[in-house]
Scaffold this motif. Structure first.
Motif, mmCIF file in Angstrom:
data_model
loop_
_atom_site.group_PDB
_atom_site.id
_atom_site.type_symbol
_atom_site.label_atom_id
_atom_site.label_comp_id
_atom_site.label_asym_id
_atom_site.label_seq_id
_atom_site.Cartn_x
_atom_site.Cartn_y
_atom_site.Cartn_z
ATOM 1 N N GLY A 91 0.838 -1.192 0.000
ATOM 2 C CA GLY A 91 0.000 0.000 0.000
ATOM 3 C C GLY A 91 0.873 1.242 0.000
ATOM 4 O O GLY A 91 1.817 1.352 0.790
ATOM 5 N N ILE A 92 0.586 2.167 -0.893
ATOM 6 C CA ILE A 92 1.351 3.410 -0.993
ATOM 7 C C ILE A 92 0.401 4.588 -0.834
ATOM 8 O O ILE A 92 -0.595 4.693 -1.560
ATOM 9 N N ALA A 93 0.696 5.444 0.138
ATOM 10 C CA ALA A 93 -0.115 6.639 0.355
ATOM 11 C C ALA A 93 0.124 7.596 -0.804
ATOM 12 O O ALA A 93 1.222 8.132 -0.961
ATOM 13 N N ALA A 121 -8.528 1.338 6.886
ATOM 14 C CA ALA A 121 -9.359 0.188 6.518
ATOM 15 C C ALA A 121 -8.576 -0.859 5.742
ATOM 16 O O ALA A 121 -8.880 -2.056 5.824
ATOM 17 N N ALA A 122 -7.555 -0.434 5.009
ATOM 18 C CA ALA A 122 -6.801 -1.361 4.155
ATOM 19 C C ALA A 122 -5.616 -2.003 4.860
ATOM 20 O O ALA A 122 -5.072 -3.006 4.374
ATOM 21 N N LEU A 123 -5.219 -1.472 6.010
ATOM 22 C CA LEU A 123 -3.940 -1.829 6.613
ATOM 23 C C LEU A 123 -3.780 -3.324 6.873
ATOM 24 O O LEU A 123 -2.715 -3.902 6.614
ATOM 25 N N ASP A 124 -4.812 -3.974 7.362
ATOM 26 C CA ASP A 124 -4.678 -5.382 7.746
ATOM 27 C C ASP A 124 -4.585 -6.323 6.549
ATOM 28 O O ASP A 124 -4.356 -7.524 6.728
ATOM 29 N N GLU A 125 -4.758 -5.803 5.344
ATOM 30 C CA GLU A 125 -4.613 -6.611 4.129
ATOM 31 C C GLU A 125 -3.263 -6.379 3.453
ATOM 32 O O GLU A 125 -2.994 -6.941 2.399
ATOM 33 N N LEU A 126 -2.415 -5.545 4.066
ATOM 34 C CA LEU A 126 -1.149 -5.166 3.440
ATOM 35 C C LEU A 126 0.023 -5.904 4.067
ATOM 36 O O LEU A 126 0.026 -6.212 5.259
ATOM 37 N N ASP A 127 1.045 -6.139 3.260
ATOM 38 C CA ASP A 127 2.330 -6.618 3.753
ATOM 39 C C ASP A 127 3.281 -5.455 4.030
ATOM 40 O O ASP A 127 4.145 -5.544 4.913
ATOM 41 N N CYS A 158 4.643 -9.537 10.622
ATOM 42 C CA CYS A 158 5.918 -9.493 9.883
ATOM 43 C C CYS A 158 5.851 -8.543 8.693
ATOM 44 O O CYS A 158 6.564 -8.733 7.693
ATOM 45 N N GLY A 159 4.978 -7.560 8.778
ATOM 46 C CA GLY A 159 4.890 -6.547 7.734
ATOM 47 C C GLY A 159 5.834 -5.394 7.998
ATOM 48 O O GLY A 159 6.482 -5.306 9.048
ATOM 49 N N TRP A 160 5.902 -4.502 7.034
ATOM 50 C CA TRP A 160 6.788 -3.341 7.113
ATOM 51 C C TRP A 160 5.997 -2.040 7.035
ATOM 52 O O TRP A 160 5.009 -1.932 6.298
#
Length: 330
Positions: A91-93, A121-127, A158-160
């Motif tokens: 995800g890129i702002a 809302a999208a955060l938990d679907e991102l690596d 383990c996301g960044w």
């Protein structure tokens, strides 16, 4: 390659105006470069040495546990996507510095460009969540507390969280550098913008030791030239010049915002530039370019970024050109 600001020779050729007659406001760089002593001949003659103290001085300057010198933050931007498994969800702002999206897409990752209000809302679907703070080109800032909360949620899987702080030097209270030793947080710092020395090609990655080691292995030996390391050491250690530069940048940016508002152009920005969102961006860019003033034109969304004039003569030239706008309010 993507298009960037600073292509003054191309503008000179396009508009038929000699190179030395241009006022370049396209790059978002401090217009007052730091001064430094002449680089000793021995620095040119020897291979760069990682033991010269540059990493430690940079870490101290930024308030970080560790720093890895790189040949401009761009070098890290291109390599970081290689440290994640292909197909990761990134995800890129947006909008932001276009090289970020370009690098992650080229490495085979799934890219999702997000407006600020959609991140939660999208955060938990991102690596990986990547953003620029203050943002380029909008100048928008995220509060450190918000970023640390997002980092905690990503790191638990383990996301960044990758934060590009290229324009943050004049507002260090916004930086996450002090937290960069924690797993899953990667902070990029640029040298050239604040110090007004873009040609040095120097930047730093702040992160946990294992990630810095992985990145360093991919960079290979002598990634930063000896003269660049020497200049970086001299400038990073100059506390008095650092304070003076911060104050001067903030004052000049406010002056620029006030000047543009005087002519009906309402902007937002940070210490190094002001950003104008307008459907007339292309026409305005041409208006200034025809008069030898180069601005940064963005198409998504249509907008212009104004860098800071360096001298009173530059300020007056900008004022005159603003006064020549059709329907000028001043």
């Amino acid at each position: 390659m993507l298009e960037h600001g600073g292509r003054l020779r191309a503008a000179a050729q396009q508009y038929g105006i000699p190179l030395n007659e241009w006022l370049d406001l396209s790059t978002g760089l401090a217009p007052w470069p730091f001064s430094f002593p002449a680089v000793p001949a021995s620095v040119w003659q020897r291979l760069p040495e990682a033991e010269d103290g540059l990493a430690g001085v940079a870490a101290q300057r930024y308030g970080a546990a560790q720093a890895l010198p790189v040949a401009g933050a761009q070098a890290a931007i291109q390599l970081l996507p290689q440290l994640r498994s292909a197909g990761s969800r990134i995800g890129i702002a947006a909008p932001c510095y276009a090289e970020h999206a370009h690098a992650w897409q080229r490495a085979g990752h799934q890219l999702l460009e997000l407006r600020d209000e959609a991140i939660e809302a999208a955060l938990d679907e991102l690596d990986v969540l990547l953003l620029v703070n203050p943002n380029n080109p909008t100048g928008r800032v995220f509060a450190p507390a918000q970023l640390l909360a997002w980092h905690a949620r990503l790191a638990a899987r383990c996301g960044w969280l990758v934060v590009d702080e290229a324009f943050i030097d004049a507002t260090p209270e916004l930086s996450l550098a002090a937290h960069s030793h924690t797993p899953g947080l990667i902070v990029l710092r640029s040298f050239g913008k604040f110090y007004g020395l873009a040609g040095v090609r120097l930047g730093f990655v702040l992160a946990e030791p294992s990630l810095l080691n992985d990145l360093n292995e991919r960079l290979g030996p002598w990634a930063v030239s000896g003269p660049a390391r020497w200049i970086g050491l001299a400038c990073l250690a100059d506390e008095t010049a650092h304070q003076q530069q911060s104050l001067r940048l903030q004052q000049a940016s406010q002056r620029l915002a006030d000047l543009l508002a005087e002519f009906g152009l309402v902007t937002q920005g940070c210490a190094l530039f002001q950003w104008l969102l307008t459907a007339q961006a292309a026409a305005l860019h041409q208006h200034f370019a025809q008069r030898g003033i180069l601005l940064r034109h963005f198409t998504q969304p249509q907008s212009l970024r104004f860098g800071l004039p360096a001298t009173e003569a530059d300020w007056q030239r900008l004022r005159v050109t603003l006064g020549e706008l059709p329907g000028s309010k001043s």
